[in-house]
Design an enzyme around this catalytic site. Structure first.
Site, short mmCIF file in Angstrom:
data_model
loop_
_atom_site.label_atom_id
_atom_site.label_comp_id
_atom_site.label_asym_id
_atom_site.label_seq_id
_atom_site.Cartn_x
_atom_site.Cartn_y
_atom_site.Cartn_z
N VAL A 15 19.41 22.35 -34.65
CA VAL A 15 18.89 23.01 -33.45
C VAL A 15 18.28 24.34 -33.88
O VAL A 15 18.83 25.03 -34.74
CB VAL A 15 19.99 23.19 -32.37
CG1 VAL A 15 21.14 24.06 -32.86
CG2 VAL A 15 19.39 23.78 -31.09
N PHE A 16 17.13 24.65 -33.30
CA PHE A 16 16.42 25.89 -33.64
C PHE A 16 16.66 26.92 -32.54
O PHE A 16 16.41 26.64 -31.36
CB PHE A 16 14.92 25.61 -33.76
CG PHE A 16 14.09 26.84 -34.07
CD1 PHE A 16 14.22 27.52 -35.27
CD2 PHE A 16 13.16 27.30 -33.15
CE1 PHE A 16 13.45 28.64 -35.56
CE2 PHE A 16 12.36 28.42 -33.42
CZ PHE A 16 12.51 29.09 -34.63
N GLY A 19 15.93 32.64 -29.34
CA GLY A 19 16.32 33.67 -28.37
C GLY A 19 17.76 34.07 -28.66
O GLY A 19 18.11 34.43 -29.79
N GLU A 91 22.51 26.56 -21.43
CA GLU A 91 21.08 26.83 -21.23
C GLU A 91 20.51 25.96 -20.11
O GLU A 91 19.38 25.52 -20.19
CB GLU A 91 20.32 26.59 -22.54
CG GLU A 91 20.92 27.26 -23.76
CD GLU A 91 20.93 28.79 -23.67
OE1 GLU A 91 20.32 29.33 -22.72
OE2 GLU A 91 21.55 29.42 -24.51
C1 BEZ Z 1 17.32 29.96 -28.02
O1 BEZ Z 1 17.84 31.01 -28.29
O2 BEZ Z 1 16.82 29.24 -28.86
C2 BEZ Z 1 17.27 29.48 -26.64
C3 BEZ Z 1 16.44 30.11 -25.76
C4 BEZ Z 1 16.40 29.66 -24.49
C5 BEZ Z 1 17.16 28.59 -24.10
C6 BEZ Z 1 17.96 27.96 -25.01
C7 BEZ Z 1 18.02 28.41 -26.28
#
Ligand code: BEZ
Length: 180
Positions: A15-16, A19, A91
């Site tokens: 998973v990348f 954020g 999320e």
């Molecule tokens: C993240 O940090 O990759 C992320 C950002 C928004 C929603 C889910 C994950």
């Protein structure tokens, strides 16, 4: 496993994080690497009613927008599949999973999943003047804390990754001015 066709098997996947997943890792990780996602840019264009804001005063959080020639730095994590149940819940506000190709700093290219909120979701805000976004972020707070802290943590984490993201750093400066 690196360099194989998919790099994801039935039980595990990459998973990348671009954020809060860069700096808030509240799940078990099997392997991790800084990584670059080509063809996408990070934007504070998604509302947060449940984490960094409320339904009456939503905050702004990041999503990804496709942009030819752009590159987005972040962290890739190899995790057990059941971690996605946790992340799907964390999320949930308008984000869906996407599959992308990712360049790890270790030199390998892998298939990865990531979360994107697209423009047709109900919490989409889209672009606004920097001053307006800064006012909104500086004023919002939700169950996960101040929206400003989300932005300031992200800016620090991007500096640690040697990423110069003008969108984030311009907003950081504007929010610091509002808070001062
Ligand atoms: C993240 O940090 O990759 C992320 C950002 C928004 C929603 C889910 C994950």
């Amino acid at each position: 496993m690196h360099g194989s066709g998919s790099d994801n098997d039935g039980d595990r996947a990459w998973v990348f994080g671009y954020g809060s997943l860069i700096y808030k890792v509240d799940f078990p990780v099997l392997e991790r690497s800084a990584a670059t996602l080509n063809g996408w840019k990070r934007r504070f264009w998604q509302a947060s009613h449940d984490h960094r804001g409320t339904p009456d005063a939503p905050g702004r959080v990041v999503t990804l927008v496709p942009e030819p020639g752009a590159a987005c730095r972040g962290m890739a994590y190899r995790v057990d599949r059941d971690v996605f149940d946790h992340l799907d819940h964390r999320e949930k506000n308008g984000y869906g999973r996407h599959r992308v190709r990712l360049a790890l700093d270790t030199g390998y290219e892998i298939d990865s999943l990531l979360y994107v909120a697209e423009s047709d979701n109900p919490a989409w805000l889209g672009p606004a003047p920097v001053a307006a976004m800064a006012d909104q972020i500086a004023g919002a707070r939700g169950p996960s804390g101040r929206n400003a802290d989300y932005l300031l943590h992200l800016a620090d984490a991007l500096r640690d990754l040697d990423d110069h993201d003008p969108h984030v750093f311009e907003l950081e400066e504007a929010v610091r001015r509002v808070l001062a």
